[in-house]
Design a protein around this motif. Structure first.
Motif, PDB file in Angstrom:
ATOM      1  N   UNK A 127      75.219  61.291  80.985  1.00 36.14           N
ATOM      2  CA  UNK A 127      75.936  61.864  79.838  1.00 36.14           C
ATOM      3  C   UNK A 127      75.209  61.531  78.554  1.00 36.14           C
ATOM      4  N   UNK A 128      75.278  62.437  77.607  1.00 37.95           N
ATOM      5  CA  UNK A 128      74.594  62.253  76.335  1.00 37.95           C
ATOM      6  C   UNK A 128      74.991  60.990  75.606  1.00 37.95           C
ATOM      7  N   UNK A 129      76.301  60.706  75.529  1.00 36.81           N
ATOM      8  CA  UNK A 129      76.754  59.528  74.805  1.00 36.81           C
ATOM      9  C   UNK A 129      76.270  58.252  75.482  1.00 36.81           C
ATOM     10  N   UNK A 130      76.469  58.130  76.778  1.00 39.86           N
ATOM     11  CA  UNK A 130      76.062  56.893  77.451  1.00 39.86           C
ATOM     12  C   UNK A 130      74.545  56.714  77.387  1.00 39.86           C
ATOM     13  N   UNK A 174      73.330  53.293  75.542  1.00 40.29           N
ATOM     14  CA  UNK A 174      72.696  52.293  76.407  1.00 40.29           C
ATOM     15  C   UNK A 174      71.448  51.720  75.744  1.00 40.29           C
ATOM     16  N   UNK A 175      71.471  50.419  75.527  1.00 43.19           N
ATOM     17  CA  UNK A 175      70.345  49.744  74.901  1.00 43.19           C
ATOM     18  C   UNK A 175      70.329  49.849  73.386  1.00 43.19           C
ATOM     19  N   UNK A 233      72.356  47.824  81.048  1.00 46.91           N
ATOM     20  CA  UNK A 233      72.889  47.392  82.347  1.00 46.91           C
ATOM     21  C   UNK A 233      74.416  47.394  82.387  1.00 46.91           C
ATOM     22  N   UNK A 234      75.064  47.864  81.301  1.00 55.44           N
ATOM     23  CA  UNK A 234      76.517  47.915  81.264  1.00 55.44           C
ATOM     24  C   UNK A 234      77.163  46.687  80.649  1.00 55.44           C
ATOM     25  N   UNK A 246      80.763  47.552  79.606  1.00 59.51           N
ATOM     26  CA  UNK A 246      81.130  48.905  79.195  1.00 59.51           C
ATOM     27  C   UNK A 246      80.748  49.884  80.297  1.00 59.51           C
ATOM     28  N   UNK A 247      81.372  51.055  80.245  1.00 58.99           N
ATOM     29  CA  UNK A 247      81.080  52.096  81.220  1.00 58.99           C
ATOM     30  C   UNK A 247      81.541  53.450  80.715  1.00 58.99           C
TER      31      UNK A 247
END
Length: 128
Positions: free
Chosen positions: A25-28, A32-33, A50-51, A69-70
Motif C-alpha cells: 500500500x502507498x501509505x505503508x 516504513x522507515x 520491520x513494523x 505498527x501495521x
C-alpha cells in the motif's frame, strides 16, 4: 478502533506489519522507515520498516519508548490509516498526505494526538 476477531468493519485481526505488507500500500510504503515524526509532545518518532515504532520518549509517564505498527485491513480506512500498539494500547493513525501530518486516536479512551513530520528539509511532495 480495531478489535480482535473482526478488525474495523470485519477486516481481520490487528497485527504488526508482516514481511511484504509495507510494499502493498502507498501509505505503508511511505511510512516504513520514515521519520522523524512528532507525536503529540514526543519528537523523534520513527515508523520502522520491520513494523516497530521507535519513540524519542514515552507517550505517557513511565511508558515504553517503542511499539508496533501495521496496515489496516478495512475497505474504508486502508489507504490513509495505520494501526499502532504502544504500551499495550491501540491507536488508529490517520495520515493527511499533503501536509505530512496525522491524527492518532487512542482506542480505549478516544484521546486524540496530533502529529507531523519533523525532519528537515520538509518534503515538497505528497506523503503517498
Amino acid at each position: 478502533c480495531l478489535r480482535r476477531g473482526g478488525g474495523v468493519g470485519g477486516g481481520g485481526e490487528p497485527h504488526p506489519l508482516r514481511p511484504g505488507e509495507a510494499e502493498s500500500r502507498g501509505l505503508s510504503r511511505a511510512v516504513a522507515g520514515s521519520g522523524p515524526w512528532r507525536w503529540g509532545t514526543v519528537d523523534g518518532v520513527r515508523f520502522e520498516a520491520d513494523g516497530s515504532i521507535a519513540l524519542g520518549a514515552p507517550l505517557t509517564p513511565g511508558g515504553a519508548t517503542s511499539g508496533q505498527w501495521g496496515v489496516v485491513d478495512n475497505q474504508w480506512r486502508k489507504t490513509d490509516t495505520i494501526w499502532a500498539l504502544i504500551d499495550g494500547r491501540q491507536y488508529l493513525v490517520l495520515f493527511l498526505r499533503h501536509n505530512w501530518s496525522f491524527v492518532a486516536i487512542r482506542c480505549d479512551d478516544e484521546t486524540i494526538f496530533y502529529g507531523l513530520y519533523s525532519g528537515r528539509p520538509f518534503p515538497d511532495r505528497a506523503l503517498y
